[in-house]
Design a protein around this motif. Structure first.
Motif, PDB file in Angstrom:
ATOM      1  N   ASN A   1      36.431  23.294   8.782  1.00  0.00           N
ATOM      2  CA  ASN A   1      35.519  22.268   9.404  1.00  0.00           C
ATOM      3  C   ASN A   1      35.266  23.103  10.602  1.00  0.00           C
ATOM      4  OD1 ASN A   1      34.226  19.974  10.338  1.00  0.00           O
ATOM      5  ND2 ASN A   1      36.055  19.234  10.902  1.00  0.00           N
ATOM      6  N   PRO A   2      33.756  23.207  11.176  1.00  0.00           N
ATOM      7  CA  PRO A   2      33.622  23.928  12.286  1.00  0.00           C
ATOM      8  C   PRO A   2      33.949  23.287  13.480  1.00  0.00           C
ATOM      9  CG  PRO A   2      31.732  23.709  10.826  1.00  0.00           C
ATOM     10  CD  PRO A   2      32.785  22.840  10.448  1.00  0.00           C
ATOM     11  N   ILE A   3      34.168  23.946  14.472  1.00  0.00           N
ATOM     12  CA  ILE A   3      34.666  23.280  15.867  1.00  0.00           C
ATOM     13  C   ILE A   3      33.987  23.914  16.981  1.00  0.00           C
ATOM     14  CG2 ILE A   3      37.084  22.748  15.110  1.00  0.00           C
ATOM     15  CD1 ILE A   3      37.964  25.261  16.498  1.00  0.00           C
ATOM     16  N   ARG A   4      34.016  23.173  17.919  1.00  0.00           N
ATOM     17  CA  ARG A   4      33.167  23.658  19.371  1.00  0.00           C
ATOM     18  C   ARG A   4      33.619  24.878  19.919  1.00  0.00           C
ATOM     19  NH1 ARG A   4      33.782  17.770  22.099  1.00  0.00           N
ATOM     20  NH2 ARG A   4      35.192  17.528  20.658  1.00  0.00           N
TER      21      ARG A   4
ATOM     22  N   GLU B   1      22.486  31.745  18.001  1.00  0.00           N
ATOM     23  CA  GLU B   1      22.738  33.274  18.337  1.00  0.00           C
ATOM     24  C   GLU B   1      22.147  34.414  17.444  1.00  0.00           C
ATOM     25  OE1 GLU B   1      26.913  33.383  18.397  1.00  0.00           O
ATOM     26  OE2 GLU B   1      27.363  32.530  20.022  1.00  0.00           O
ATOM     27  N   ARG B   2      21.689  33.447  16.213  1.00  0.00           N
ATOM     28  CA  ARG B   2      21.014  34.507  15.145  1.00  0.00           C
ATOM     29  C   ARG B   2      19.510  34.271  15.162  1.00  0.00           C
ATOM     30  NH1 ARG B   2      26.086  33.167  13.790  1.00  0.00           N
ATOM     31  NH2 ARG B   2      27.321  34.178  12.301  1.00  0.00           N
TER      32      ARG B   2
ATOM     33  N   GLY C   1      36.219  30.407  12.150  1.00  0.00           N
ATOM     34  CA  GLY C   1      35.465  31.186  10.899  1.00  0.00           C
ATOM     35  C   GLY C   1      34.223  30.264  10.274  1.00  0.00           C
ATOM     36  N   ALA C   2      34.713  28.880  10.121  1.00  0.00           N
ATOM     37  CA  ALA C   2      33.970  27.937   9.416  1.00  0.00           C
ATOM     38  C   ALA C   2      32.557  28.308   9.501  1.00  0.00           C
ATOM     39  CB  ALA C   2      34.463  26.617   9.741  1.00  0.00           C
ATOM     40  N   VAL C   3      32.112  28.290  10.974  1.00  0.00           N
ATOM     41  CA  VAL C   3      30.633  28.529  11.386  1.00  0.00           C
ATOM     42  C   VAL C   3      29.930  29.454  10.782  1.00  0.00           C
ATOM     43  CG1 VAL C   3      28.813  28.973  13.341  1.00  0.00           C
ATOM     44  CG2 VAL C   3      30.966  27.293  13.550  1.00  0.00           C
ATOM     45  N   ASP C   4      30.595  30.869  10.862  1.00  0.00           N
ATOM     46  CA  ASP C   4      30.044  31.967   9.845  1.00  0.00           C
ATOM     47  C   ASP C   4      29.954  31.936   8.560  1.00  0.00           C
ATOM     48  OD1 ASP C   4      29.705  33.086  12.339  1.00  0.00           O
ATOM     49  OD2 ASP C   4      31.678  34.412  12.325  1.00  0.00           O
TER      50      ASP C   4
ATOM     51  N   ILE D   1      26.739  20.538  15.801  1.00  0.00           N
ATOM     52  CA  ILE D   1      26.347  21.211  16.905  1.00  0.00           C
ATOM     53  C   ILE D   1      27.073  22.868  16.981  1.00  0.00           C
ATOM     54  CG2 ILE D   1      26.804  21.285  19.583  1.00  0.00           C
ATOM     55  CD1 ILE D   1      26.258  18.314  19.441  1.00  0.00           C
ATOM     56  N   SER D   2      28.172  22.946  16.430  1.00  0.00           N
ATOM     57  CA  SER D   2      28.996  24.181  16.414  1.00  0.00           C
ATOM     58  C   SER D   2      28.007  25.163  15.564  1.00  0.00           C
ATOM     59  CB  SER D   2      30.200  23.957  15.892  1.00  0.00           C
ATOM     60  OG  SER D   2      31.236  23.392  16.736  1.00  0.00           O
ATOM     61  N   ILE D   3      27.324  24.665  14.349  1.00  0.00           N
ATOM     62  CA  ILE D   3      26.959  25.261  13.554  1.00  0.00           C
ATOM     63  C   ILE D   3      25.455  25.777  14.159  1.00  0.00           C
ATOM     64  CG2 ILE D   3      25.426  25.421  11.416  1.00  0.00           C
ATOM     65  CD1 ILE D   3      27.803  23.273  10.257  1.00  0.00           C
ATOM     66  N   ALA D   4      24.797  24.937  14.958  1.00  0.00           N
ATOM     67  CA  ALA D   4      23.503  25.128  15.585  1.00  0.00           C
ATOM     68  C   ALA D   4      23.672  26.166  16.723  1.00  0.00           C
ATOM     69  CB  ALA D   4      22.999  23.732  16.327  1.00  0.00           C
TER      70      ALA D   4
END
Length: 376
Positions: free
Chosen positions: A165-168, A26-27, A352-355, A18-21
């Protein structure tokens, strides 16, 4: 750009996706989630505003009937996933773990779609280990995870990337005053956040309830934000009451709960670990004892070695060990401060993991800044 995200069963597999989504949204990317119709993802993903398609899958079972049932459902889920993929036409599939990933990734590879996995835990789960041989890239949260992934050829190591690991969004970014006001609590009292993960945790709930109702802890200066999960919510509400208690079945704004907390009592799944690091909070971690390869205890021990958390085993809960450690920490500000200092050596940026992961999965984004693990 169209991306399919698949993963779930637990919040640890779901919330990184969900964090990645949100980052992809946004992109201006189109995102479709494919998950288990019976899993937590079927409720959470639509609530978060993303399109969700369900497949019917079940976990591994070693009985003869259980194996037949798993295989039968896997075949059906494969063809259902294939239909969803043909309709949506994604450029990439991102799997975030759990057995629901298996039929989706297999269908994607059969259609020639690029597939990427993200592993959150120190020790990869069975689904990730199985799929690691056929996917195009594997993102891991910590370097140690790579040694548990099978590699038949030397070049396989080059497709493993350490991303974190991406977080919310918002975790670790809410000011304490704002968070305390959100729950109508006092700034002058110690606030303990108790939760057991997306499904709750019966053993933790019972241990905390016993500590509170039997008076084994001094409660005058203590206030609690308690996320019980659905199974125990009514029981906890009937047996525990007080002006300083905020009890929830489920809590969407965990960013405020973390912001209000001075101490956290929790499991030690990978997402919880990443969120605790981002918030730099002292914690008492009770690893889930039946986690694959005991990975939750290994997650928690990593933080314990830095002095940031205390580990209490599930088997110690009936003896009142959790109440002892809570009482020791909640009234000793110096110990809590020393635990916070344990995070100073961490060179991890969960936000920063999401990016980084979006850069990895995007067919048009440059990924030259990402360093794969060197071949061995």
């Amino acid at each position: 750009m169209r991306i399919v995200i698949t993963g779930g069963g637990t919040g640890g597999h779901l919330y990184p996706g969900i964090s990645i989504a949100y980052g992809l949204k946004e992109r201006q990317a189109e995102v479709l989630f494919i998950g288990n119709i019976h899993g937590i993802e079927a409720k959470v993903v639509p609530h978060e505003g993303f399109e969700f398609k369900g497949i019917d899958v079940c976990g591994w079972n070693r009985t003869l009937f259980g194996i037949f049932r798993v295989v039968w459902k896997l075949i059906g889920a494969f063809f259902t996933s294939r239909r969803y993929l043909l309709e949506f036409k994604p450029s990439v599939i991102l799997g975030t773990g759990g057995y629901v990933c298996v039929p989706v990734i297999l269908a994607g590879k059969a259609l020639g779609i690029r597939c990427v996995l993200h592993e959150q835990n120190a020790i990869p789960g069975l689904a990730v280990r199985m799929l690691s041989m056929i996917v195009d890239e594997i993102a891991v949260s910590i370097p140690e995870s790579s040694k548990y992934l099978p590699h038949k050829r030397r070049e396989k190591r080059e497709k493993i990337v350490v991303t974190g690991n991406p977080i919310r969004k918002g975790i670790g970014q809410v000011k304490k005053q704002q968070a305390i006001e959100r729950f109508d609590l006092s700034m002058d009292k110690t606030t303990v956040l108790v939760f057991g993960g997306s499904r709750g945790a019966r053993s933790i709930n019972m241990a905390v309830m016993e500590a509170l109702t039997k008076g084994s802890m001094g409660l005058e200066d203590l206030q609690i934000i308690w996320v019980t999960g659905s199974d125990d919510y009514q029981m906890i509400c009937q047996n525990v009451s007080g002006a300083g208690y905020r009890i929830f079945e489920y809590l969407n704004d965990m960013d405020h709960a973390y912001g209000a907390a001075d101490l956290v009592v929790c499991r030690s799944g990978a997402t919880t670990i990443a969120e605790i690091i981002a918030c730099q909070l002292p914690a008492i971690m009770i690893p889930y004892p039946y986690a694959t390869d005991n990975h939750q205890e290994k997650n928690a021990r990593m933080l314990e070695r830095h002095g940031a958390v205390r580990v209490v085993l599930d088997a110690e809960l009936p003896q009142g060990r959790l109440a002892e450690v809570m009482a020791e920490l909640t009234y000793d500000v110096r110990k809590l401060d020393r635990m916070r200092q344990g995070y100073e050596g961490f060179d991890i940026d969960p936000h920063g993991a999401v990016d980084i992961i979006i850069g990895l999965i995007s067919p048009i984004s440059p990924i030259s800044h990402i360093s794969p693990i060197s071949p061995i």
